[in-house]
Motif scaffolding. Structure first.
Motif, PDB file in Angstrom:
ATOM      1  N   LEU A   8       0.814  -1.214   0.000  1.00  0.00           N
ATOM      2  CA  LEU A   8       0.000   0.000   0.000  1.00  0.00           C
ATOM      3  C   LEU A   8       0.846   1.261   0.000  1.00  0.00           C
ATOM      4  O   LEU A   8       0.361   2.334  -0.367  1.00  0.00           O
ATOM      5  N   GLY A   9       2.128   1.140   0.397  1.00  0.00           N
ATOM      6  CA  GLY A   9       2.989   2.314   0.433  1.00  0.00           C
ATOM      7  C   GLY A   9       3.226   2.922  -0.929  1.00  0.00           C
ATOM      8  O   GLY A   9       3.548   4.113  -1.043  1.00  0.00           O
ATOM      9  N   SER A  10       3.068   2.146  -1.989  1.00  0.00           N
ATOM     10  CA  SER A  10       3.300   2.649  -3.347  1.00  0.00           C
ATOM     11  C   SER A  10       2.018   2.741  -4.162  1.00  0.00           C
ATOM     12  O   SER A  10       2.056   2.798  -5.386  1.00  0.00           O
ATOM     13  N   VAL A  11       0.891   2.746  -3.461  1.00  0.00           N
ATOM     14  CA  VAL A  11      -0.405   2.751  -4.156  1.00  0.00           C
ATOM     15  C   VAL A  11      -1.164   4.030  -3.805  1.00  0.00           C
ATOM     16  O   VAL A  11      -1.148   4.481  -2.652  1.00  0.00           O
ATOM     17  N   ASP A  12      -1.813   4.587  -4.800  1.00  0.00           N
ATOM     18  CA  ASP A  12      -2.684   5.744  -4.583  1.00  0.00           C
ATOM     19  C   ASP A  12      -3.997   5.228  -3.991  1.00  0.00           C
ATOM     20  O   ASP A  12      -4.874   4.753  -4.714  1.00  0.00           O
ATOM     21  N   LEU A  13      -4.124   5.320  -2.672  1.00  0.00           N
ATOM     22  CA  LEU A  13      -5.277   4.727  -1.989  1.00  0.00           C
ATOM     23  C   LEU A  13      -6.591   5.407  -2.384  1.00  0.00           C
ATOM     24  O   LEU A  13      -7.631   4.754  -2.417  1.00  0.00           O
ATOM     25  N   GLN A  14      -6.545   6.707  -2.661  1.00  0.00           N
ATOM     26  CA  GLN A  14      -7.773   7.391  -3.063  1.00  0.00           C
ATOM     27  C   GLN A  14      -8.278   6.851  -4.396  1.00  0.00           C
ATOM     28  O   GLN A  14      -9.482   6.620  -4.574  1.00  0.00           O
ATOM     29  N   ALA A  15      -7.346   6.654  -5.337  1.00  0.00           N
ATOM     30  CA  ALA A  15      -7.743   6.117  -6.643  1.00  0.00           C
ATOM     31  C   ALA A  15      -8.267   4.692  -6.502  1.00  0.00           C
ATOM     32  O   ALA A  15      -9.265   4.311  -7.131  1.00  0.00           O
ATOM     33  N   VAL A  16      -7.579   3.892  -5.670  1.00  0.00           N
ATOM     34  CA  VAL A  16      -8.027   2.519  -5.445  1.00  0.00           C
ATOM     35  C   VAL A  16      -9.405   2.506  -4.791  1.00  0.00           C
ATOM     36  O   VAL A  16     -10.291   1.730  -5.159  1.00  0.00           O
ATOM     37  N   GLY A  17      -9.589   3.378  -3.796  1.00  0.00           N
ATOM     38  CA  GLY A  17     -10.884   3.436  -3.118  1.00  0.00           C
ATOM     39  C   GLY A  17     -12.009   3.821  -4.063  1.00  0.00           C
ATOM     40  O   GLY A  17     -13.104   3.251  -4.009  1.00  0.00           O
ATOM     41  N   ALA A  18     -11.716   4.780  -4.936  1.00  0.00           N
ATOM     42  CA  ALA A  18     -12.732   5.200  -5.907  1.00  0.00           C
ATOM     43  C   ALA A  18     -13.061   4.066  -6.868  1.00  0.00           C
ATOM     44  O   ALA A  18     -14.222   3.848  -7.226  1.00  0.00           O
TER      45      ALA A  18
END
Length: 253
Positions: A8-18
């Motif tokens: 998750l450190g290299s992932v855009d969590l907002q984009a994934v959540g959307a």
């Protein structure tokens, strides 16, 4: 937890959540139902394989232990670490050690054989979509190596191995004879290999349902070609629980 944190450190969590929020509840529920069904059918297949070694666990217990092993696959090396848990749990449930080891090993072999069959069936479609000669040769090599390994396991009972201890030699011969029956006796191979194909087919369908639920332009035939290939390659023991390898392969696919 460390693996999840690193990923998750290299992932855009907002984009994934959307993106995840776009998945319909119906698609999520169906995908989960398919994966749960695959565990029940795989547990049934394991019980059928056990019969080749003598004593068997009751079906309900076999399914429960399979699910326990499946759980531990997520935290142990490769995607087969949970098999060791299954062996230990089957032994604790009263199965002889040789039958526990042989049953789990042959269950894994027949499961991979079902995966090979799906990958083999998808080769014409793969060739139509993928022009890279190296990719084509890689899958051909994997299938040939898999077939060769199964053939060797079937034939090893005819090979004298005087250097091995007697107990090991006897158990290897028993495993070879059981493999022969599992692949070359239609009354055994039809249900065992048939269920192996169904098990992996349910995983393919679950991924396809998620893709459709996310609005991805992925057809069923593409899923049937690509997902079995990803599952096959993710069994290579180079990560914990297949983490990273499986996801990277899915992204490439």
């Amino acid at each position: 937890a460390v693996l999840v944190w690193l990923v998750l450190g290299s992932v855009d969590l907002q984009a994934v959540g959307a993106r995840m929020a776009a998945l319909s509840p119906a698609a999520a529920a169906l995908a989960i139902a398919l994966l749960i069904s695959h565990c029940f059918i795989a547990g049934w297949r394991w019980q059928l394989v056990m019969r080749l070694f003598g004593p068997v666990l009751p079906l309900r217990q076999a399914i429960r232990l399979f699910i326990e092993g499946y759980f531990f696959n997520n935290a142990l090396p490769s995607t087969v670490g949970g098999d060791a848990v299954r062996i230990l749990r089957a032994r604790a449930a009263g199965l002889p050690l040789a039958a526990s080891v042989g049953g789990v090993l042959l269950d894994r072999v027949t499961g991979l054989a079902g995966l090979f069959l799906l990958v083999l069936a998808g080769q014409p479609l793969l060739y139509a979509r993928v022009a890279d000669a190296e990719v084509r040769l890689a899958f051909a090599a994997i299938l040939l190596c898999g077939a060769a390994a199964i053939a060797m396991l079937i034939l090893v009972r005819h090979v004298p191995v005087p250097l091995l201890p007697g107990v090991v030699r006897d158990n290897l011969r028993t495993l070879s004879e059981a493999t022969h029956r599992a692949f070359l006796h239609p009354s055994v191979s039809a249900p065992v290999l048939g269920l192996a194909v169904v098990v992996h087919g349910l995983i393919v369908l679950s991924v396809h349902v998620i893709a459709v639920g996310l609005g991805l332009d992925v057809g069923l035939f593409e899923s049937l070609v690509l997902v079995p290939a990803v599952i096959l390659l993710s069994t290579v023991p180079v990560s914990i629980g297949g983490w990273g390898l499986r996801e990277g392969l899915m992204v490439v696919a």
